[in-house]
Design an enzyme around this catalytic site. Structure first.
Site: not given
Ligand code: UD1
Ligand code: CA
Length: 454
Positions: A18, A158, A366
């Site tokens: 995004r 979640e 200047a």
């Molecule tokens: C996650 C939380 C959710 C919380 C939210 C807050 C979980 C399952 N859910 O959801 O409870 O409210 O964050 O923003 O943890 N990432 C990785 N590798 C992966 C997946 C994610 O490095 O395989 C990193 C992403 O880059 C990011 C963070 O983990 O920085 C969160 O991942 P994201 O997929 O955004 O989680 P949410 O669904 O937002």
């Protein structure tokens, strides 16, 4: 701080789609430093003994930024993006070495403060196996919900897996989690992926710990502090929150910001006491300002060190490598770069001083320009203490103006000027009486300029 060892695991494997950017999300900057840098700075201040960062496949640029900030950090690659628990387990080798406390953070949550990390970690010392950080966002949509019973954290659900009752909960998961080192691996290994997204959820750690008879708790943070950045709009919102924090800290430290909302600071800006910053000033990285400095309106500073009593602007631009000793005065439309200007010297109007050393109490008139670049190399200009450079002089580097020397107005100086000498380097003025009148007559115009109308 506690004497418990702390392993920090920072998740930075997100793609950041995004952001619509070629740059990985965590390398975007807030207040002059990358989001990743902010998170690593907070964990260091919170007492991290070891740091592990999980990056996406082939992300050498992210790994390089990690090593620049925490040289002994371990960097792990998450080859497939299978969920937050899967990401933490990419750092298995770091977890296996053991630590009293393990703290998991997201690199796209740059505003978190060290005190809050301390708060999140504290329950581990009191025997908890898992602590999650909760907050109340204006709109809870999309966040995991913290299901609590009294002080206990029962589960994190979640949104996609939540019941109507759970969705009504406004206390949400910020994403940061503390795990007791003794149990971290065994909890993480038991996390499965039978859920709406088919991902390994870190949030399942809560129920798994409880099923094993361990305890889980929730800490609370301000919504402003745990705001995650997923888009350019959220990046700008994070910038605004951080700028406000930095301005308040600058004022608390004894600087007057006449119109704080127009002054932009960097995370590393240092301001002394009784500094006055007029409206519309931008501080880039690496600026340090001594006491009693006055920065007039519309200045831009970067990589500059100003000692006490310096005055700059309005409309001054100080570029990296600028060092202004006490009492120096830099006026309007002056640019400096890699320039050391000693005490009491003045550069008051319309000048460029680059790759230069200016001695104490020298005066640059200047339009003084150091000609430091010939299209290939950069050359230095040395101006001795007490020297006086006449208006509109070009100093062609490499060149030295001696101590106490005078340079006459409009000079093009191409060779060194000895101490206390006068250098005049301009063509002599020629006056031809009546020449202009004859010139006009020869072109058939009236012999003297037309009288003004009216
Ligand atoms: C996650 C939380 C959710 C919380 C939210 C807050 C979980 C399952 N859910 O959801 O409870 O409210 O964050 O923003 O943890 N990432 C990785 N590798 C992966 C997946 C994610 O490095 O395989 C990193 C992403 O880059 C990011 C963070 O983990 O920085 C969160 O991942 P994201 O997929 O955004 O989680 P949410 O669904 O937002
Ligand atoms: Ca997210």
């Amino acid at each position: 701080m506690s004497d418990r060892s702390l392993l920090v695991v920072v998740l930075a494997a997100g793609e950041g789609t995004r952001m619509a950017s070629r740059l990985p999300k965590v390398l975007h900057k807030v207040a002059g430093r990358t989001m990743l840098h902010h998170v690593l700075a907070a964990t260091r201040a919170a007492g991290a003994t070891r740091t592990a960062v999980v990056v996406g496949p082939g992300r050498e640029d992210v790994a390089a930024e990690v090593r620049r900030i925490v040289p002994d950090a371990e960097v792990f690659e998450q080859t497939e993006r299978l969920g937050t628990a899967h990401a933490v387990l990419a750092a298995r080798a770091a977890l296996e070495k053991g630590a009293d406390d393990v703290l998991v953070l997201y690199a796209d949550t740059p505003l978190v403060r060290p005190e809050t990390l301390g708060l999140l970690r504290a329950p581990l010392a009191a025997g908890a196996a898992v602590a999650a950080l909760g907050f109340e966002p204006a709109d809870p949509t999309g966040y995991g919900r913290l299901v609590t019973r009294g002080d206990e954290l029962v589960a994190i659900r979640e949104e996609k897996d939540a019941s109507a009752e759970e969705k009504a909960v406004r206390f949400c998961n910020a994403g940061l989690m503390a795990l007791a080192g003794a149990h971290a691996l065994s909890i993480l290994e038991r996390i499965g992926n039978t859920n709406a997204k088919g991902e390994y959820y870190l949030t399942d750690a809560v129920e798994i710990a409880r099923a094993a008879g361990l305890s889980a708790v929730a800490a609370r943070a301000d919504a402003d502090e745990v705001a995650g950045v997923n888009s350019r709009v959220q990046l700008a919102e994070a910038e605004a929150i951080l700028q406000r924090r930095l301005r308040l800290a600058a004022m608390a430290g004894g600087a007057t910001l006449v119109a704080p909302e127009t002054v932009f600071l960097c995370a590393d800006t240092v301001l002394g006491r009784d500094v006055i910053v007029e409206p519309h000033v931008v501080f880039g990285p690496g600026v340090s300002i001594g006491d009693d400095v006055v920065i007039h309106a519309f200045c831009h500073l970067e990589g500059a060190r100003l000692e006490s009593g310096v005055t700059i602007g309005p409309y001054a631009r100080l570029r990296p490598g600028t060092q202004l000793d006490s009492g120096v005065r830099i006026g309007n439309f002056v640019e400096t770069k890699a320039a050391h200007i000693e005490s009491g010297a003045k550069v008051n109007h319309l000048s460029y001083v680059g790759d230069a050393h200016v001695g104490a109490d020298a005066n640059l008139g200047a339009g003084t320009i150091t000609c430091n670049y010939d299209g290939f190399g950069k050359y230095r200009t040395e101006i001795g203490a007490g020297a006086f450079i006449g208006v509109n002089s070009a100093l062609v580097a490499p060149v030295t103006i001696g101590k106490g020397a005078f340079v006459g107005t409009g000079a093009v100086i191409t060779s060194d000027v000895p101490d206390d000498a006068l250098a005049i380097a301009r063509s002599r003025q020629v006056v031809k009486e009546g020449w202009a009148r004859e010139f006009r007559a020869a072109r058939g115009k009236s012999p003297s300029p037309a009288k003004p109308k009216g």
